[in-house]
Design a protein around this motif. Structure first.
Motif, mmCIF file in Angstrom:
data_model
loop_
_atom_site.group_PDB
_atom_site.id
_atom_site.type_symbol
_atom_site.label_atom_id
_atom_site.label_comp_id
_atom_site.label_asym_id
_atom_site.label_seq_id
_atom_site.Cartn_x
_atom_site.Cartn_y
_atom_site.Cartn_z
ATOM 1 N N VAL A 181 0.848 -1.186 0.000
ATOM 2 C CA VAL A 181 0.000 0.000 0.000
ATOM 3 C C VAL A 181 0.885 1.239 0.000
ATOM 4 O O VAL A 181 1.553 1.540 0.983
ATOM 5 C CB VAL A 181 -0.947 0.028 1.212
ATOM 6 C CG1 VAL A 181 -1.949 1.179 1.073
ATOM 7 C CG2 VAL A 181 -1.679 -1.301 1.358
ATOM 8 N N THR B 175 -1.543 -1.087 -4.330
ATOM 9 C CA THR B 175 -2.655 -0.148 -4.336
ATOM 10 C C THR B 175 -2.180 1.176 -3.749
ATOM 11 O O THR B 175 -1.134 1.253 -3.093
ATOM 12 C CB THR B 175 -3.856 -0.703 -3.547
ATOM 13 O OG1 THR B 175 -5.008 0.105 -3.801
ATOM 14 C CG2 THR B 175 -3.594 -0.724 -2.047
ATOM 15 N N VAL C 294 -3.139 4.248 -1.255
ATOM 16 C CA VAL C 294 -4.046 4.549 -0.149
ATOM 17 C C VAL C 294 -4.906 5.774 -0.448
ATOM 18 O O VAL C 294 -6.055 5.872 0.028
ATOM 19 C CB VAL C 294 -3.255 4.737 1.166
ATOM 20 C CG1 VAL C 294 -2.427 6.008 1.143
ATOM 21 C CG2 VAL C 294 -4.185 4.738 2.375
ATOM 22 N N LYS D 255 -6.297 6.462 -3.247
ATOM 23 C CA LYS D 255 -7.424 6.015 -4.067
ATOM 24 C C LYS D 255 -8.413 5.177 -3.262
ATOM 25 O O LYS D 255 -9.531 4.930 -3.730
ATOM 26 C CB LYS D 255 -6.910 5.214 -5.263
ATOM 27 C CG LYS D 255 -6.113 6.066 -6.242
ATOM 28 C CD LYS D 255 -5.642 5.254 -7.433
ATOM 29 C CE LYS D 255 -4.863 6.131 -8.402
ATOM 30 N NZ LYS D 255 -4.343 5.363 -9.562
ATOM 31 N N LEU D 256 -8.003 4.738 -2.075
ATOM 32 C CA LEU D 256 -8.929 4.011 -1.204
ATOM 33 C C LEU D 256 -9.866 4.955 -0.467
ATOM 34 O O LEU D 256 -10.896 4.526 0.055
ATOM 35 C CB LEU D 256 -8.157 3.159 -0.189
ATOM 36 C CG LEU D 256 -7.251 2.069 -0.751
ATOM 37 C CD1 LEU D 256 -6.542 1.334 0.390
ATOM 38 C CD2 LEU D 256 -8.036 1.083 -1.605
ATOM 39 N N ALA E 103 -10.952 4.712 4.727
ATOM 40 C CA ALA E 103 -10.406 3.772 3.748
ATOM 41 C C ALA E 103 -10.484 2.323 4.209
ATOM 42 O O ALA E 103 -10.064 1.420 3.480
ATOM 43 C CB ALA E 103 -8.948 4.132 3.448
ATOM 44 N N ARG F 7 -12.546 -0.327 1.949
ATOM 45 C CA ARG F 7 -11.938 -0.591 0.645
ATOM 46 C C ARG F 7 -10.645 -1.396 0.786
ATOM 47 O O ARG F 7 -10.359 -2.254 -0.055
ATOM 48 C CB ARG F 7 -11.675 0.725 -0.089
ATOM 49 C CG ARG F 7 -12.957 1.427 -0.537
ATOM 50 C CD ARG F 7 -12.672 2.632 -1.408
ATOM 51 N NE ARG F 7 -13.907 3.284 -1.827
ATOM 52 C CZ ARG F 7 -13.963 4.339 -2.637
ATOM 53 N NH1 ARG F 7 -12.839 4.859 -3.128
ATOM 54 N NH2 ARG F 7 -15.121 4.875 -2.977
ATOM 55 N N LEU F 8 -9.879 -1.134 1.823
ATOM 56 C CA LEU F 8 -8.664 -1.942 2.012
ATOM 57 C C LEU F 8 -9.022 -3.386 2.327
ATOM 58 O O LEU F 8 -8.413 -4.318 1.775
ATOM 59 C CB LEU F 8 -7.798 -1.359 3.128
ATOM 60 C CG LEU F 8 -6.533 -2.175 3.411
ATOM 61 C CD1 LEU F 8 -5.600 -2.162 2.209
ATOM 62 C CD2 LEU F 8 -5.809 -1.686 4.653
ATOM 63 N N GLU G 188 -9.853 -5.098 -0.827
ATOM 64 C CA GLU G 188 -8.663 -5.416 -1.624
ATOM 65 C C GLU G 188 -7.938 -6.633 -1.060
ATOM 66 O O GLU G 188 -7.467 -7.488 -1.812
ATOM 67 C CB GLU G 188 -7.716 -4.209 -1.658
ATOM 68 C CG GLU G 188 -8.269 -3.005 -2.376
ATOM 69 C CD GLU G 188 -7.440 -2.603 -3.580
ATOM 70 O OE1 GLU G 188 -6.444 -3.295 -3.886
ATOM 71 O OE2 GLU G 188 -7.815 -1.620 -4.231
#
Length: 383
Positions: free
Chosen positions: A34, A63, A65, A67-68, A117, A120-121, A124
């Motif tokens: 991340v 990913t 963070v 964008k989360l 976040a 969403r994390l 993922e």
């Protein structure tokens, strides 16, 4: 074609299968890295970490963070930070003092932002079947630590701390492991958190080494611009930020040096510094190892990736007029560790450059390259 979020996954499984048959490797793990698109440094660390993990036979997902975070909050956060350090650095200095610096009693934190976040994390992690999560940005460290502490993240989490001055947003007791640039930093983290921490050194590609391939090309180019003046790289980071960079370029030029201003993606800054007599102003440069190796020294203002890259290539670094917050603290910490010099004023800067370019003593300590893969292998291994 492998899935987008699992680069080279098929090849990784094949390599790991061969190594398992030879009895030489642990089981394949899949790790979610991340990062954060704040400048270029954190993403560069994430890319190199993923490369090393894949070379060892593991799979990686990556990913951002920012964008989360929902509703373009991440893009707004990045824009505010960039504008602050470019145009109103005192505002960022105040934010850093309030939210990041340790001590002084209860202070606000990033918990509300990290909480946005969480879902969403977790998605993922579940969708990617990750065996562990590795944060390489402080907001991501708060996010994973908060989830682990509340039992909402079933897989272990590690934090790769990319700063020399470890502010409190990097630290959360919920995280299982912290990987640090030096043993002194790791010891400090263990003392402050009572949690495992180890030194892994800087995460830089192998091309950052003494006498890289592009050195001769850059030496010829700089010689054409410099004459007999020793070239000195003036670093402003990927975003092209700093305090009175034009004045520093003029100072270097008057002192008999060729200021090579590295302006990143700030074209306005590049055009402005190109107007400073005797200055070579560059935009984004892909061959950083060659450019660094062709310079006599680096004047640094952030204690970030450029400073680490210069040390890996074997070029001395002088901290001067650092950006506020983590930049100022990091520059001073690097000097205190004996890795770089630090100039408090223009006189000290010129004196340091004169000594270094005349073959005088340079900061004698080198950053060792530790093992970042094995601790993460142990963390992600099935229990």
């Amino acid at each position: 074609m492998p899935p987008r979020s699992v680069p080279a996954g098929v090849r990784s499984r094949a390599r790991a299968g061969r190594r398992r048959r030879a009895g030489a490797a642990p089981a394949v793990s899949r790790l979610l890295v991340v990062s954060a698109s704040m400048g270029a440094g954190h993403d560069a660390v994430a890319v190199e970490l993923a490369r090393r993990l894949r070379t060892a036979g593991h799979e990686t997902l990556q990913t951002d963070v920012l964008k989360l975070l929902p509703a373009r909050i991440g893009a707004g956060l990045r824009g505010f930070y960039r504008s602050s350090i470019r145009h109103v650095p005192l505002v960022y200095a105040g934010i850093y003092a309030a939210f990041f610096r340790a001590g002084g009693g209860p202070r606000p934190g990033s918990t509300p932002l990290a909480a946005l976040a969480e879902d969403r994390l977790r998605t993922e992690v579940a969708d990617g079947h990750a065996d562990a999560v590795v944060a390489v940005f402080h907001l991501a460290a708060q996010l994973t630590g908060r989830l682990r502490a509340r039992g909402r993240l079933a897989v272990p989490s590690a934090v790769v701390i990319t700063d020399f001055a470890v502010h409190r947003q990097w630290l959360h007791r919920g995280n299982d492991l912290h990987l640090c640039l030096t043993e002194e930093i790791a010891e400090d983290v263990r003392h402050r958190l009572g949690r495992p921490a180890t030194a892994c050194g800087p995460l830089l590609p192998d091309r950052f080494r003494p006498h890289p391939a592009g050195e001769s090309h850059w030496r010829r180019r700089l010689a054409g611009a410099a004459g007999r003046r020793p070239p000195v790289l003036l670093s402003a980071g990927a975003w092209g930020v700093g305090s009175r960079l034009d004045a520093t370029a003029r100072l270097l030029s008057r002192a008999g040096y060729l200021p090579v201003a590295l302006c990143g993606r700030n074209e306005r800054l590049r055009r402005a510094l190109a107007e400073v007599p005797g200055t070579l102003a560059l935009g984004w440069v892909n061959d950083m190892p060659g450019l660094l190796a062709a310079c006599s020294a680096v004047v640094d203002n952030a204690a970030g990736q450029t400073a680490l890259e210069a040390l890996a290539v074997g070029v001395p670094v002088i901290g001067y007029r650092p950006i506020p917050g983590h930049g100022a603290e990091g520059v001073r910490r690097m000097a205190a560790l004996g890795l770089t010099a630090y100039a408090v004023d223009s006189w000290q800067l010129v004196q340091s450059l004169d000594r270094l370019t005349a073959g005088g003593a340079v900061p004698g300590r080198r950053l060792s390259r530790g093992d970042v893969v094995r601790p993460l292998e142990r963390l992600a291994a099935p229990r």
